[in-house]
Write a protein that holds these residues in place. Sequence first.
Motif: not given
Length: 245
Positions: A29, A33, A56, A58-60, A62-63
Motif C-alpha cells: 500500500l 502510489d 471504491w 481507487g481503493i480497489g 491500491y489493493m
Amino acid sequence: MSLLDHIGELRRRIIIILVILVLGMALGLVLADPVYKFMLDQEPVKGMKFYAFSLWDGIGMYMKFALVIALIFALPAAAYQLWSFVKPALGVKEQRAALLFVPFVLIMFLVGLAFSYYVVFPMAFNFTTNVAKHLNLEENYGVIQYFTFLFNILIPISLLFELPIVIMFLTQLRILNPLRLKKMRRLAYFLLIIVGIIVTPPDFISDALVAVPLILLYEFSVLLSSVVYKKQLKADRAWEEEYGT
C-alpha cells in the motif's frame, strides 16, 4: 512426531506465511502510489486518461497493487517455510540442495512479471483497443477495469513461471521424476494451452505467443528434473556399493 504434531507444525508454518503476506500488503500500500505512477508513464498507456466509475475504484486499485507486491515477499517466504516443514525428512545434502531453490522462487516470479508485462500485456492491450477502434467505439477506460485486465494477465503467468522450481523441488523429494513428467506431457501441454487461451485475446497468434513459452518452460522443467534425478540415482548406486550386501 505424531500426526497431530505434524498438523500443528503445518498450521504454524501457514500462519507465518499469512502474516508475511499481510505485512507485504501493508508495504504494498505504501509502494502502490510510485509504482502506479511509473506504470502510467509507460507505453502503451502513457498519456491516457483513466476514470473512476465507483467510489471504491481507487481503493480497489491500491489493493491490487498491494497484493502483487506482497506476493514478491510471500512466495520466497512460503518456499522457505515449506522447506522448513519437510527438512526433518531430508538428508543433509538434500536439505542444502532444496534450500537453494528458495531464492530462485523470487527470481522466476520477477522474470514472469517482466515477460507478462512487457510481452503479453502490450499484445493483449493492442488487440482489444484495435477491436474497439474497428467498431468506432470511444475509449474511456475505468482505472479498476484497466488494472483488473492487467493483473489478470500478470499474476497467472508469473505464478506459472514457478513451474521449474516446483518440479525440481518435488523431484528432490522423490515425489516426481522425469519419467512421470514425460508421461504427463500431453495433459501438461493441454493445460498450458488452455491457460494461454484464457489470458490472451482470442486470436491464434496471441495464444501461440503465450502457450509456446509455457510449453518450453515445461520442457525446461523436465530437463531440470532429469538432472536432479540422475544425481539421485548416482547417489543411490554409491550407497548400495558401500552398504549393500
